[in-house]
Design an enzyme around this catalytic site. Structure first.
Site, short mmCIF file in Angstrom:
data_model
loop_
_atom_site.label_atom_id
_atom_site.label_comp_id
_atom_site.label_asym_id
_atom_site.label_seq_id
_atom_site.Cartn_x
_atom_site.Cartn_y
_atom_site.Cartn_z
CB SER A 166 -12.98 15.14 -2.89
OG SER A 166 -12.18 14.00 -2.69
N1 SAH Z 1 -7.38 13.99 -2.73
C1 SAH Z 1 -7.72 13.86 -4.13
C2 SAH Z 1 -8.85 12.89 -4.40
C3 SAH Z 1 -8.35 11.56 -4.33
S1 SAH Z 1 -9.26 10.23 -5.06
C4 SAH Z 1 -8.00 15.18 -4.78
O1 SAH Z 1 -8.02 16.21 -4.09
O2 SAH Z 1 -8.16 15.20 -6.01
C5 SAH Z 1 -8.36 8.94 -4.21
C6 SAH Z 1 -6.94 8.76 -4.68
O3 SAH Z 1 -6.36 7.76 -3.83
C7 SAH Z 1 -6.84 8.22 -6.11
O4 SAH Z 1 -6.02 9.06 -6.85
C8 SAH Z 1 -6.22 6.84 -5.93
O5 SAH Z 1 -5.36 6.46 -6.98
C9 SAH Z 1 -5.46 7.01 -4.61
N2 SAH Z 1 -5.17 5.75 -3.92
C10 SAH Z 1 -5.96 4.66 -3.74
N3 SAH Z 1 -5.31 3.71 -3.05
C11 SAH Z 1 -4.08 4.22 -2.74
C12 SAH Z 1 -2.94 3.73 -2.04
N4 SAH Z 1 -2.91 2.51 -1.47
N5 SAH Z 1 -1.85 4.52 -1.94
C13 SAH Z 1 -1.83 5.76 -2.49
N6 SAH Z 1 -2.87 6.28 -3.17
C14 SAH Z 1 -3.99 5.53 -3.30
#
Ligand code: SAH
Length: 228
Positions: free
Chosen positions: A60
């Site tokens: 992000s």
């Molecule tokens: N917080 C992260 C950014 C996350 S991007 C950072 O600081 O880098 C969103 C993330 O959510 C991705 O890695 C994606 O794989 C995960 N995601 C999406 N759906 C999900 C689910 N149902 N359960 C767990 N993770 C999920």
């Protein structure tokens, strides 16, 4: 390698954009973002932009990380659940502001890379798990705070259940990638209150674990909204 100057430049930019909580700014200052991005993007690590990471996901934008962290209104005694570990950057920032962070990711590669980063930075109060964030983390519930870093069309019912009374969840909600709002949900004795905070653009909260029958979302790009 990033310089202290890059980090200071980012903190100044976050201040200009309205982040006031000095504890949050200090926590961001303590996390070297260049360790959370691919080497190819290391030169951009301290710009206030989202960047691609493995598995078609994104780390992000620092402003969004700071904004969500500020809205969580953390206390050092808090136990937090994060859904969407991704690079681990948001969890690393949270680790400096609360007692313990539990973070769920559906991609094994991302979880492993995030764990390596936590170990390298001597962050010992973050626990990771591979799983479906729609289900939360029942054995560790209830949580003081829940932060969801992928967008859903509704707040997952299991997460609402796993939030303490008096607790707060910050989650991007929206039917499509171009119509997402970051929403603050507070749980009270009487029920839930919802407050929209900011237009954002997150990758989707997908159902199921990766590689077990679920489809991989495609990261898209766009303007105007805060790319998260
Ligand atoms: N917080 C992260 C950014 C996350 S991007 C950072 O600081 O880098 C969103 C993330 O959510 C991705 O890695 C994606 O794989 C995960 N995601 C999406 N759906 C999900 C689910 N149902 N359960 C767990 N993770 C999920």
């Amino acid at each position: 390698m990033a310089s202290a100057q890059d980090q200071i430049g980012l903190i100044m930019q976050l201040r200009r954009r309205g982040i006031r909580d000095t504890k949050v700014l200090r926590a961001i200052e303590r996390v070297p973002r260049e360790l959370f991005v691919d080497d190819a993007f290391a030169d951009h690590a301290y710009q206030d932009i989202a960047l691609p990471i493995e598995c078609g996901q994104t780390i992000s934008q620092p402003f969004v990380v700071a904004f969500m962290t500020e809205k969580l209104d953390l206390d050092e005694r808090h136990k937090i659940l994060e859904i969407g570990t991704g690079s681990g950057y948001q969890a690393a920032v949270l680790s400096h502001l609360c007692r313990r962070v539990y973070t769920v990711e559906r991609w094994r590669e991302l979880q492993k890379s995030a764990e390596r980063r936590f170990a390298r930075l001597n962050i010992t109060n973050v626990t990771t798990i591979i799983g479906d964030g729609w289900l939360g983390w029942p054995p560790q519930a209830p949580f003081d705070r829940i932060i969801v870093t992928a967008a859903a069309h509704e707040a997952p019912p299991a997460l609402l259940d796993q939030l303490k009374v008096g607790g707060r969840m910050i989650i991007p909600l929206g039917e499509s990638r171009d119509a997402q709002q970051l929403v603050q949900i507070d749980k009270t004795e009487q029920g839930f209150t919802e407050k929209p905070l900011l237009a954002v653009r997150f990758v989707p909260l997908v159902h199921g674990r990766a590689g077990v029958g679920a489809r991989q979302p495609k990261a898209a790009r766009g303007a105007r909204r805060e790319d998260a």
